[in-house]
Write a protein that holds these residues in place. Structure first.
Motif, mmCIF file in Angstrom:
data_model
loop_
_atom_site.group_PDB
_atom_site.id
_atom_site.type_symbol
_atom_site.label_atom_id
_atom_site.label_comp_id
_atom_site.label_asym_id
_atom_site.label_seq_id
_atom_site.Cartn_x
_atom_site.Cartn_y
_atom_site.Cartn_z
ATOM 1 N N ALA A 28 40.929 41.698 91.018
ATOM 2 C CA ALA A 28 42.144 41.972 90.252
ATOM 3 C C ALA A 28 42.749 43.306 90.663
ATOM 4 O O ALA A 28 43.960 43.432 90.842
ATOM 5 C CB ALA A 28 41.814 41.965 88.759
ATOM 6 N N GLU A 193 42.088 36.595 82.451
ATOM 7 C CA GLU A 193 42.460 37.956 82.069
ATOM 8 C C GLU A 193 42.357 38.198 80.566
ATOM 9 O O GLU A 193 42.447 39.333 80.121
ATOM 10 C CB GLU A 193 43.913 38.256 82.505
ATOM 11 C CG GLU A 193 44.081 38.487 83.988
ATOM 12 C CD GLU A 193 43.931 37.198 84.807
ATOM 13 O OE1 GLU A 193 44.466 36.161 84.361
ATOM 14 O OE2 GLU A 193 43.278 37.241 85.856
ATOM 15 N N ARG A 288 39.793 43.709 83.078
ATOM 16 C CA ARG A 288 41.003 42.925 83.292
ATOM 17 C C ARG A 288 41.943 43.016 82.096
ATOM 18 O O ARG A 288 43.164 42.947 82.241
ATOM 19 C CB ARG A 288 40.623 41.473 83.584
ATOM 20 C CG ARG A 288 39.879 41.297 84.899
ATOM 21 C CD ARG A 288 39.753 39.822 85.260
ATOM 22 N NE ARG A 288 38.969 39.084 84.297
ATOM 23 C CZ ARG A 288 37.639 39.039 84.293
ATOM 24 N NH1 ARG A 288 36.953 39.720 85.185
ATOM 25 N NH2 ARG A 288 36.995 38.331 83.394
ATOM 26 N N SER A 292 46.121 43.028 81.020
ATOM 27 C CA SER A 292 46.671 41.850 80.338
ATOM 28 C C SER A 292 47.063 42.116 78.893
ATOM 29 O O SER A 292 48.051 41.562 78.398
ATOM 30 C CB SER A 292 45.662 40.697 80.390
ATOM 31 O OG SER A 292 44.439 41.056 79.760
#
Length: 489
Positions: A28, A193, A288, A292
């Motif tokens: 990511a 995410e 992550r 997000s």
């Protein structure tokens, strides 16, 4: 299912990421920085939390669930179960033939009388279906043709804590996995995410009589802890420590997590504890979520019309309205289950004023959520459930006047409604007697309701199990419940 299957799945997943030389978080980060290779991009598309082998058991009508829990037990008599004949029984004693010696709580067992308290609120048939709803929910009246109203739900629990534990976990005894955790375990998540299971506990009107919320209502119980519900906060950052401290960059955080992952992997290789794998996965998910979650909670991309539809509180973080629109944004992004627990519905006295405040808080956002999902083509494969943990008594607790009354707990019948994936539109199912005290037609036990929810999600409740303490544990218990097929589309 058996823990060995989970262990095998987790081990395979970790081996894949270890052999690729790049963890999910690293992928990511590389993609965000523009340095990702085609191999990293392809690998990042792998499902972080895939379904168990063989699930769903059959083609689902619903791919995701939004569960709206009105904690404290809203009065079915004042919202959805219209009993006009009660006006003729005002302040009269509840007939023994109706109560029939049934259990009552200690809060009213000492009363000398059980006076019948008709609702002071007007009802009307709504939509083409003619579902009867109270004036307390004018916005829900507009979605009557989208829902199935179930008037015959019942439970054994008569006090809030065991009743809430039961409605969410299928057992009055704490320690069992919640509905959302079972769905996360069985079906996984479409998002890499965001968590598979997210929980909101919004604020409620001042002066409301609120019961405590316990994390067991969204706990994974004996399932791996990666299936716990993730509660997003209503004030400050939605997740604690979502932002890096001053002087710490994303690259610094990535290096730290990689080093920590290596240490945890060595621990796992030495001890073989699957929870170590869970810890690794949770650290990666947290990394992550730093990207997000801020995007999730930024409503600037929402149209003015959409925001107005949810009402004036939609942009106030921590309100029911903001939780409702975030629920829609979460399922759009692949979250499997969103649960909103709205407190303040325990109205033993001063019910007319308190239930009016509660209804005003949830009515418009709830209806907006259904309309919003429908407009976006999401309602057809999203199941929405609305209800509490039990109902309220027809007799008044404490003082009874035309303008003021209270109601005690009543587990023998209450109303819940469902909308969306797999559920018929504009239907009323089940009936109660003239006092809304006993079910007269089509009883639906909470285990039946949960089995029906699982069915809509493509799951045979008898086949979703987990070996714990020598038993194949299930959400719906050891006795076979009944899927309520009459309400299914």
């Amino acid at each position: 299912m058996k823990p060995a299957i989970d262990y095998h799945r987790l081990a395979q997943r970790r081996q894949f990421f270890a052999s690729s030389g790049l963890s999910l978080g690293g992928m990511a980060y590389a993609m965000l920085s523009g340095a990702g290779t085609s191999q990293a991009i392809a690998a990042s598309r792998e499902q972080v939390n895939p379904p168990l082998p063989g699930l769903p058991h059959f083609a689902p009508k619903a791919k995701r669930l939004i569960y709206l829990h009105m904690n404290g037990a809203p009065s079915q008599l004042d919202l959805f179960d219209y009993k006009p004949g009660l006006q003729d029984h005002y302040d009269q004693e509840l007939p023994d033939s109706v109560r029939n010696g049934q259990r009552i709580t200690t809060m009213t067992s000492g009363q000398s009388r059980f006076p019948v308290a008709p609702s002071k609120f007007a009802f009307k048939p709504c939509g083409q279906s003619g579902i009867l709803m109270s004036e307390l929910v004018p916005y829900m009246q507009e979605i009557a043709d989208e829902i199935t109203m179930i008037k015959s739900v019942h439970t054994e629990a008569i006090n809030h804590d065991p009743a809430c534990t039961f409605v969410m976990t299928g057992s009055e005894i704490p320690g069992k996995p919640s509905l959302g955790s079972w769905l996360s375990y069985g079906l996984g998540s479409e998002s890499n995410e965001l968590p598979a299971f997210v929980v909101f506990t919004p604020t409620f009107p001042a002066g409301s009589q609120a019961q405590a919320l316990f994390t067991r209502m969204w706990s994974s119980g004996f399932l791996p802890t990666s299936h716990n519900g993730v509660a997003l906060r209503g004030t400050g950052d939605p997740v604690l420590f979502i932002r890096n401290p001053p002087g710490v960059t994303g690259e610094d955080r990535r290096k730290m997590l990689d080093a920590l992952g290596q240490l945890n992997q060595k621990t796992y290789e030495r001890l073989g504890d699957p929870e170590t794998q869970t810890r690794i996965a949770q650290y990666e998910m947290a990394f992550r979520m730093q990207t997000s979650v801020p995007d999730l909670t930024d409503l600037s991309s929402e149209s003015k019309e959409t925001l107005e539809m949810y009402g004036p509180n939609v942009e106030k973080m921590g309100t029911y309205a903001s939780s409702a629109i975030l629920a829609r944004r979460l399922i759009e992004r692949g979250t499997r289950v969103v649960q909103i627990l709205h407190r303040g519905w325990d109205q033993h006295n001063n019910l007319p004023k308190l239930i009016k405040n509660q209804s005003e808080d949830v009515d418009q956002p709830t209806a907006a959520l259904i309309k919003d999902l429908k407009q976006r083509g999401l309602l057809e494969d999203t199941l929405v459930v609305f209800g509490g943990e039990f109902g309220r008594t027809v007799y008044s607790q404490g003082t009874l006047t035309k303008e003021n009354y209270g109601r005690d707990h009543h587990p023998r019948n209450f109303c819940m409604w469902m909308a969306g994936g797999g559920v018929r539109k504009g239907m009323t199912y089940g009936q109660t007697d003239d006092f809304s005290y006993n079910i007269t037609e089509n009883p639906v036990h909470l285990n039946d309701l949960n089995a029906t929810i699982l069915h809509c999600m493509g799951i045979d409740d008898r086949k979703l199990s987990y070996r714990f303490q020598g038993l194949d544990q299930r959400l719906t218990g050891v006795e076979a419940p009944t899927v309520v097929k009459e309400i299914l589309s």
